[in-house]
Write an enzyme that holds these catalytic residues in place. Structure first.
Site, PDB file in Angstrom:
ATOM      1  N   ASP A  62       0.856  -1.191   0.000  1.00 49.18           N
ATOM      2  CA  ASP A  62       0.000   0.000   0.000  1.00 49.18           C
ATOM      3  C   ASP A  62       0.890   1.239   0.000  1.00 49.18           C
ATOM      4  OD1 ASP A  62      -2.152   1.651   0.125  1.00 49.18           O
ATOM      5  OD2 ASP A  62      -2.621   1.258   2.228  1.00 49.18           O
ATOM      6  N   LYS A  64       0.557   3.699  -2.394  1.00 50.95           N
ATOM      7  CA  LYS A  64      -0.196   4.831  -2.970  1.00 50.95           C
ATOM      8  C   LYS A  64       0.704   5.704  -3.851  1.00 50.95           C
ATOM      9  CE  LYS A  64      -3.645   4.996   0.723  1.00 50.95           C
ATOM     10  NZ  LYS A  64      -3.126   4.071   1.748  1.00 50.95           N
ATOM     11  N   HIS A  66       2.307   8.015  -6.709  1.00 50.87           N
ATOM     12  CA  HIS A  66       1.858   9.148  -7.530  1.00 50.87           C
ATOM     13  C   HIS A  66       3.085   9.961  -7.885  1.00 50.87           C
ATOM     14  CE1 HIS A  66      -0.655  12.085  -9.294  1.00 50.87           C
ATOM     15  NE2 HIS A  66      -0.497  12.994  -8.357  1.00 50.87           N
ATOM     16  N   ILE A  68       5.627  11.251 -11.774  1.00 53.42           N
ATOM     17  CA  ILE A  68       5.566  11.330 -13.236  1.00 53.42           C
ATOM     18  C   ILE A  68       5.440   9.904 -13.788  1.00 53.42           C
ATOM     19  CG2 ILE A  68       6.838  13.502 -13.376  1.00 53.42           C
ATOM     20  CD1 ILE A  68       9.286  11.825 -14.322  1.00 53.42           C
ATOM     21  N   GLY A  69       4.869   9.794 -14.965  1.00 56.77           N
ATOM     22  CA  GLY A  69       4.545   8.482 -15.520  1.00 56.77           C
ATOM     23  C   GLY A  69       5.724   7.525 -15.562  1.00 56.77           C
ATOM     24  N   THR A  71       8.452   7.349 -13.824  1.00 57.64           N
ATOM     25  CA  THR A  71       8.857   6.901 -12.485  1.00 57.64           C
ATOM     26  C   THR A  71       7.868   5.886 -11.932  1.00 57.64           C
ATOM     27  OG1 THR A  71       9.940   9.012 -12.114  1.00 57.64           O
ATOM     28  CG2 THR A  71       9.397   7.738 -10.145  1.00 57.64           C
ATOM     29  N   THR A 117     -10.179   7.234   2.979  1.00 50.35           N
ATOM     30  CA  THR A 117     -11.328   7.076   3.880  1.00 50.35           C
ATOM     31  C   THR A 117     -11.268   7.994   5.098  1.00 50.35           C
ATOM     32  OG1 THR A 117     -10.192   5.174   4.806  1.00 50.35           O
ATOM     33  CG2 THR A 117     -11.983   4.713   3.295  1.00 50.35           C
ATOM     34  N   ARG A 178     -14.689  -1.900  11.056  1.00 53.44           N
ATOM     35  CA  ARG A 178     -14.675  -1.997  12.519  1.00 53.44           C
ATOM     36  C   ARG A 178     -15.715  -2.999  12.980  1.00 53.44           C
ATOM     37  NH1 ARG A 178     -10.698  -0.029  11.644  1.00 53.44           N
ATOM     38  NH2 ARG A 178      -9.681   1.818  12.460  1.00 53.44           N
TER      39      ARG A 178
HETATM   40  O1  C5P Z   1      -6.357   0.428  11.494  1.00 51.82           O
HETATM   41  P1  C5P Z   1      -7.312   0.486  10.339  1.00 51.82           P
HETATM   42  O2  C5P Z   1      -8.193  -0.747  10.235  1.00 51.82           O
HETATM   43  O3  C5P Z   1      -8.072   1.785  10.249  1.00 51.82           O
HETATM   44  O4  C5P Z   1      -6.339   0.413   9.076  1.00 51.82           O
HETATM   45  C1  C5P Z   1      -6.807   0.639   7.760  1.00 51.82           C
HETATM   46  C2  C5P Z   1      -5.655   0.485   6.832  1.00 51.82           C
HETATM   47  O5  C5P Z   1      -6.119   0.763   5.520  1.00 51.82           O
HETATM   48  C3  C5P Z   1      -4.508   1.455   7.089  1.00 51.82           C
HETATM   49  O6  C5P Z   1      -3.309   0.761   6.765  1.00 51.82           O
HETATM   50  C4  C5P Z   1      -4.747   2.594   6.121  1.00 51.82           C
HETATM   51  O7  C5P Z   1      -3.565   3.215   5.687  1.00 51.82           O
HETATM   52  C5  C5P Z   1      -5.385   1.842   4.952  1.00 51.82           C
HETATM   53  N1  C5P Z   1      -6.172   2.623   4.036  1.00 51.82           N
HETATM   54  C6  C5P Z   1      -7.236   3.413   4.425  1.00 51.82           C
HETATM   55  N2  C5P Z   1      -7.915   4.127   3.494  1.00 51.82           N
HETATM   56  C7  C5P Z   1      -7.584   4.060   2.209  1.00 51.82           C
HETATM   57  C8  C5P Z   1      -6.515   3.264   1.786  1.00 51.82           C
HETATM   58  C9  C5P Z   1      -5.828   2.537   2.743  1.00 51.82           C
HETATM   59  O8  C5P Z   1      -7.568   3.447   5.603  1.00 51.82           O
HETATM   60  N3  C5P Z   1      -8.300   4.732   1.317  1.00 51.82           N
END
Ligand code: C5P
Length: 237
Positions: A62, A64, A66, A68-69, A71, A117, A178
């Site tokens: 993870d 994420k 972002h 330049i193309g 790279t 999120t 959760r």
């Molecule tokens: O501890 P928790 O269950 O909130 O962890 C959620 C995981 O998902 C974290 O590693 C967070 O970086 C990741 N995440 C996120 N929202 C996103 C992408 C990834 O919460 N849009």
């Protein structure tokens, strides 16, 4: 059809390799899919990723991406060689096109991050966007689909709407999960594992509810069985 166990991705959000290895050992066969992000990735986590893959686990990086193309494409090529299953990139068109080119010929699947999120409409406005969270997520999902991205990371609230855009072929991966009774932390859009699966999420990313549990294996097992029960009520299944 995925096994319930394969749908749970445990986020290894811990500061050291020692703690990550201890957690993996404690979870044993309960967890088959791990997510490694910045915290562990920059603390030796890429070596652990290779070890996990060699031991038959799946790995989601993870990071994420972002940039330049060129790279992005070269970085994705390296991740594909590592044998990872999922890699995130921010869902900007140029970045997504480069990532799709970089994973060509490998089993790596690229996930687009539409809107984080932890963001709500006020956070988007502060970042200069004149769009609500659902509007921006939908626009980016359409672009991801058209570019050939393999899946999307989205909140469970967005899954139904995004499935209509993405179609059955794209995987939808949902953090912000959760189990009833656990603390929300910094997540602003949270749902239970069952709700997320019933809405049509393919994979759930769970961090703190497992990592910070007194008994992480029991917490993960409870989530797996909640996923299993919810699978029969899945939208479209
Ligand atoms: O501890 P928790 O269950 O909130 O962890 C959620 C995981 O998902 C974290 O590693 C967070 O970086 C990741 N995440 C996120 N929202 C996103 C992408 C990834 O919460 N849009």
């Amino acid at each position: 059809m995925l096994d319930a166990r394969e749908r749970l991705i445990v986020a290894l959000d811990v500061p050291s390799l020692r703690e990550a290895e201890a957690l993996v050992a404690r979870l044993g066969d309960t967890a088959v899919f791990y997510k490694i992000g910045y915290q562990l990735g920059f603390a030796g986590g890429l070596g652990l990723a290779a070890d996990l893959i060699a031991s038959g686990k799946q790995v989601f990086l993870d990071f994420k991406l972002h940039d330049i193309g060129n790279t992005v494409q070269k970085g994705v090529e390296s991740v594909a060689k590592l044998g990872a299953t999922f890699l995130t990139v921010h869902a900007y068109p140029q970045t997504m096109k480069a990532a799709v080119a970089g994973r060509e010929g490998s089993k790596l699947r690229i996930l687009g991050v539409t809107v984080l999120t932890s963001y709500d409409d006020a956070d988007l406005a502060a970042a200069g966007y004149d769009m609500s969270v659902p509007e921006l997520a939908a626009a980016r999902a359409e672009q991801a689909r058209d570019i050939g991205i393999d899946g999307l990371v989205c909140s469970a609230e967005e899954v139904r709407r995004l499935r209509d855009i993405a179609g059955p072929g794209m995987v939808l991966v949902t953090p912000g999960i959760r189990p009833a009774g656990s603390a929300a932390g910094d997540q602003k859009r949270i749902v239970t594992p069952a709700r997320a699966i019933e809405s049509g999420a393919d994979y759930l990313v769970v961090g703190r509810p497992v990592v910070e549990a007194r008994d992480p294996k029991a917490a993960a097992e409870a989530i797996v069985s909640e996923i299993e029960h919810a699978t029969g009520n899945r939208r479209g299944s």
